[in-house]
Write a protein that holds these residues in place. Sequence first.
Motif, short mmCIF file in Angstrom:
data_model
loop_
_atom_site.label_atom_id
_atom_site.label_comp_id
_atom_site.label_asym_id
_atom_site.label_seq_id
_atom_site.Cartn_x
_atom_site.Cartn_y
_atom_site.Cartn_z
N LYS A 1 -5.14 -25.74 -17.38
CA LYS A 1 -6.10 -26.82 -17.56
C LYS A 1 -5.53 -27.82 -18.57
N PRO A 2 -5.76 -29.14 -18.40
CA PRO A 2 -6.38 -29.75 -17.21
C PRO A 2 -5.41 -29.73 -16.04
N ARG A 3 -5.95 -29.85 -14.85
CA ARG A 3 -5.14 -29.78 -13.63
C ARG A 3 -5.64 -30.86 -12.66
N PRO A 4 -4.72 -31.58 -12.00
CA PRO A 4 -5.16 -32.60 -11.03
C PRO A 4 -6.01 -31.98 -9.93
N GLU A 5 -7.05 -32.69 -9.54
CA GLU A 5 -7.94 -32.19 -8.50
C GLU A 5 -7.24 -32.18 -7.15
N VAL A 6 -7.42 -31.12 -6.41
CA VAL A 6 -6.87 -31.01 -5.06
C VAL A 6 -7.96 -31.40 -4.08
N ALA B 1 -8.65 -21.44 -4.12
CA ALA B 1 -8.07 -21.52 -5.46
C ALA B 1 -6.77 -20.72 -5.54
N ASN B 2 -6.75 -19.57 -4.89
CA ASN B 2 -5.53 -18.77 -4.86
C ASN B 2 -4.40 -19.52 -4.16
N LEU B 3 -4.73 -20.23 -3.08
CA LEU B 3 -3.71 -21.03 -2.38
C LEU B 3 -3.18 -22.15 -3.28
N ILE B 4 -4.08 -22.79 -4.00
CA ILE B 4 -3.66 -23.86 -4.91
C ILE B 4 -2.74 -23.31 -5.99
N ASN B 5 -3.07 -22.14 -6.54
CA ASN B 5 -2.21 -21.51 -7.55
C ASN B 5 -0.84 -21.17 -6.98
N LEU B 6 -0.80 -20.80 -5.72
CA LEU B 6 0.46 -20.40 -5.09
C LEU B 6 1.34 -21.59 -4.70
N PHE B 7 0.73 -22.62 -4.10
CA PHE B 7 1.52 -23.67 -3.46
C PHE B 7 1.42 -25.04 -4.12
N ASP B 8 0.44 -25.26 -5.00
CA ASP B 8 0.30 -26.52 -5.71
C ASP B 8 0.29 -27.72 -4.77
N PRO B 9 -0.59 -27.72 -3.76
CA PRO B 9 -0.63 -28.85 -2.83
C PRO B 9 -1.43 -30.02 -3.41
N ALA B 10 -1.19 -31.22 -2.87
CA ALA B 10 -1.99 -32.38 -3.28
C ALA B 10 -3.34 -32.37 -2.58
N GLN B 11 -3.37 -31.76 -1.38
CA GLN B 11 -4.60 -31.70 -0.62
C GLN B 11 -4.56 -30.48 0.29
N ILE B 12 -5.73 -30.06 0.74
CA ILE B 12 -5.83 -29.00 1.73
C ILE B 12 -6.65 -29.54 2.89
N LEU B 13 -6.09 -29.48 4.09
CA LEU B 13 -6.81 -29.92 5.28
C LEU B 13 -7.65 -28.77 5.82
N ILE B 14 -8.89 -29.05 6.15
CA ILE B 14 -9.79 -28.03 6.68
C ILE B 14 -10.37 -28.52 7.99
N THR B 15 -10.37 -27.67 8.99
CA THR B 15 -10.88 -28.05 10.30
C THR B 15 -11.51 -26.84 10.98
N GLY B 16 -12.06 -27.06 12.15
CA GLY B 16 -12.65 -25.96 12.91
C GLY B 16 -14.15 -26.09 13.08
N GLU B 17 -14.70 -25.27 13.98
CA GLU B 17 -16.13 -25.31 14.28
C GLU B 17 -16.99 -24.97 13.07
N GLY B 18 -16.44 -24.19 12.15
CA GLY B 18 -17.21 -23.78 10.97
C GLY B 18 -17.66 -24.92 10.09
N LEU B 19 -17.03 -26.11 10.27
CA LEU B 19 -17.41 -27.26 9.46
C LEU B 19 -18.79 -27.80 9.82
N ARG B 20 -19.38 -27.29 10.91
CA ARG B 20 -20.75 -27.69 11.26
C ARG B 20 -21.71 -27.40 10.10
N ALA B 21 -21.36 -26.39 9.28
CA ALA B 21 -22.22 -26.01 8.16
C ALA B 21 -22.16 -27.01 7.02
N GLY B 22 -21.13 -27.85 6.99
CA GLY B 22 -21.02 -28.89 5.97
C GLY B 22 -21.09 -28.35 4.56
N ASP B 23 -21.97 -28.94 3.75
CA ASP B 23 -22.09 -28.56 2.34
C ASP B 23 -22.63 -27.16 2.12
N LEU B 24 -23.26 -26.58 3.14
CA LEU B 24 -23.69 -25.19 3.00
C LEU B 24 -22.49 -24.29 2.70
#
Length: 417
Positions: free
Chosen positions: A360-365, A321-344
Motif C-alpha cells: 500500500k498504496p497500490r494503483p487501482e486495477v 486479489a490473488n491474481l493481482i498479487n501474482l501478475f500485477d495487471p493494469a486491468q482485468i477483463l471479465i465476461t460471461g453470462e454471470g455478468l447478468r448479476a451486475g453489482d450483486l
Amino acid sequence: MNTTRAGSKGLIRDLNRSLVLNIIATHGPISRVEVARRGGLTAATITNIVNDFIAAGLVFEAASEESSGGRPPILLRINPTAGYVIGVKLREYKVIMVLCDLACNVIYCDEEELPNPVQPYQAVETIATAFEKCLRETHINQQDVLGMGVGVSGLVDAGQGILRYSNFFDWSNVELGPALEFKTRVPVIIENDVNMLALAESHYGAGRSSHICLLITIGHGVGMGLVINGELFRGVYGSAAEFGHITMDEAPDAPPCTCGKHGCLEAIISDYAIAHAALNVELGYADEPMMQQLVERARRGEEEIAAIFQHAGTTLGIALANLINLFDPAQILITGEGLRAGDLLLGPAQATIPHHLFGKPRPEVSLVTISSSNESWARGAASVFLREVFRPPIYETGKTLAIDTLLQRARGRAVKK
C-alpha cells in the motif's frame, strides 16, 4: 517443444518478411519510410519485400489524403481478403462457426445444433458439414482458407491437437485436431476456448493497450485466459490458468464441483453453483430463465438469495486479489453470462479486493466488463490461427510458413486473373 531455427540467410529473410508484414498489419496505412524506421531495415530491403507483397496482392498501395503541398505519400495496408481463417466455438449443444478475413473481421457466422449428449465423431461431422456450408454460401475457395481454430472447454494439448479432458462433454484424450484436418483438409489448431477469447481481446479488443491481458469468464463455468506480450501462457502441459478450479473453501461441507472436487471457485460463483445453493438443483445444471429469476429475487430483497450472490462476489474478490498479487495487471477483463448479476456479484468483489492486496498504496486495477456473444467466442478461435500468419518464424515446426502459403495462394489468384 519446437526448437529454435539455426541462423541462416533463409531465417533472416523469413524474419524480415514477418517483421514487415506485422508492421503494416499493426500500423497501416503506413509509408515505406515509416516501415523502415520501425523495423530498422534498409530502404532496399523494404522495397524488395513490399514489392513482393504487392505483386502477390497481399498488400495494397493507397495515396494519403494528407499532403504538405507536393505529391501525396503512398501508404501501405494489408489486403484483408488475401486469405481467410475459420473460427469454431464448440459448446455443449451447438457449433458456432465464423469466417474471418486477415483483419479478423467476421464476414460469415453460422450455428448448428449438436445431439445431447454428443460423441466426438458427431461433433467432427457437424463441424465439417458447417465448413462445407460456409464455403458454399460465401463462394470462397477452400484453398483460400488458411486454417481453422477450434475453441473448446477443458484441458487441451494444442501441439498435438488433443482434447485431454473436458468435464462439459465428459470427453478424454480426443484427437479432435487430426480428425478435423482429415475431414476438412485444412490445418486445425485446437485450444481452450477461454484462451482463444483472451488472445482475441489482446490483439483486437479491450486488451490491446496492455502487455498483460488477463481475462476471466463467469457463467456456466469459470475460466481464465492469460496473454503476456502477445503470447498465450499455457504452462508446461497446456493446463495453465485453470482459475475456476483453484480451491477457495476447505471446509468439510464445501460445495461440490463438477470436476469432482469440493470448494473450487467455480463451485461457489458459477451459474450452476448459485442455482445449486439457492434451489438445490442438480449439480452442473442452470439455465437462463432460472438465473434471471434468482437475480430478480435477490434484487427484490430476498435475503437468503442475496446472501448467496454476496458470498459469491466476496469469494470472487479474494480470487481476483490473488491474481493481482501474482501478475500485477493494469486491468482485468471479465465476461460471461454471470455478468447478468451486475453489482450483486461485482459490487462485493470490488469491495473485497483492496483488503487482500499486497503493498500500500497500490494503483487501482480496473475491472473491465465486456460482452461475449457466441460470435465473439468463435472469432477468438479464428484469431488463434490468424496469429500463426503473423508469428515470427523463429522455430522449426516442420510445416510451411503461413506467410509462404499466403504468398503462394495470392500469386495463384493473380495468375488466374
